[in-house]
Design a protein around this motif. Structure first.
Motif, mmCIF file in Angstrom:
data_model
loop_
_atom_site.group_PDB
_atom_site.id
_atom_site.type_symbol
_atom_site.label_atom_id
_atom_site.label_comp_id
_atom_site.label_asym_id
_atom_site.label_seq_id
_atom_site.Cartn_x
_atom_site.Cartn_y
_atom_site.Cartn_z
ATOM 1 N N UNK A 221 0.826 -1.211 0.000
ATOM 2 C CA UNK A 221 0.000 0.000 0.000
ATOM 3 C C UNK A 221 0.864 1.267 0.000
ATOM 4 N N UNK A 222 0.265 2.367 -0.390
ATOM 5 C CA UNK A 222 0.973 3.647 -0.319
ATOM 6 C C UNK A 222 1.388 3.900 1.117
ATOM 7 N N UNK A 223 2.552 4.509 1.296
ATOM 8 C CA UNK A 223 3.023 4.801 2.644
ATOM 9 C C UNK A 223 4.526 4.965 2.676
ATOM 10 N N UNK A 224 5.056 4.979 3.897
ATOM 11 C CA UNK A 224 6.487 5.175 4.121
ATOM 12 C C UNK A 224 7.082 3.858 4.616
ATOM 13 N N UNK A 225 8.222 3.469 4.042
ATOM 14 C CA UNK A 225 8.841 2.178 4.331
ATOM 15 C C UNK A 225 10.357 2.303 4.414
#
Length: 137
Positions: free
Chosen positions: A75-79
């Motif tokens: 999913x979209x996001x910060x990783x």
């Protein structure tokens, strides 16, 4: 009746939009493994899971000093990604008695300091398109 049709169309668009948001792929490539022995183990984290339990974990063989994995349905996001060269294929990173690593390791964004990787150094954003990263040991 017209209102029901409009609501149904909106619901379908919402469902399709949320499904497509889950289909991002992160491809991580280690470009400079010191040998083709063993494998490279990769872990994908968020800030909350960093250095605890990865969202996804994968292994990849090394060919010509390169190793590639893909994390799918992200999913979209910060990783952040951390990886290490498991030269002896024992499924863990090996350390000297002093705590210094015996096996090469790296993280997304290639910021290396003494000590383990830090989330803020390794973080990157996944938005509406796939992400490709090169990681150096």
């Amino acid at each position: 009746m017209k209102l029901l049709i409009n609501l149904t169309i909106i619901a379908i668009l919402f469902i399709v939009g949320s499904i497509s948001a889950q289909n991002n792929t992160i491809t991580a490539t280690v470009i400079n493994a010191s040998s083709d022995a063993g494998k490279v183990s990769y872990a994908l984290y968020t800030k909350d899971t960093f250095m605890k339990k990865p969202l996804q974990a994968k292994n990849s063989k090394i060919k010509g000093g390169k190793s590639i994995v893909s994390f799918e349905n992200v999913p979209e996001g910060e990783y952040a990604i951390i990886c290490y060269h498991d030269k002896n294929d024992n499924d863990r990173m090996d350390f000297e008695p002093s705590g210094m690593p015996l096996e090469d390791y790296g993280a997304s964004n290639n910021v290396m300091r003494f000590g383990p990787p830090q989330y803020n150094d390794a973080k990157f954003v996944v938005s509406d398109k796939d992400v490709s990263l090169e990681i150096k040991f």
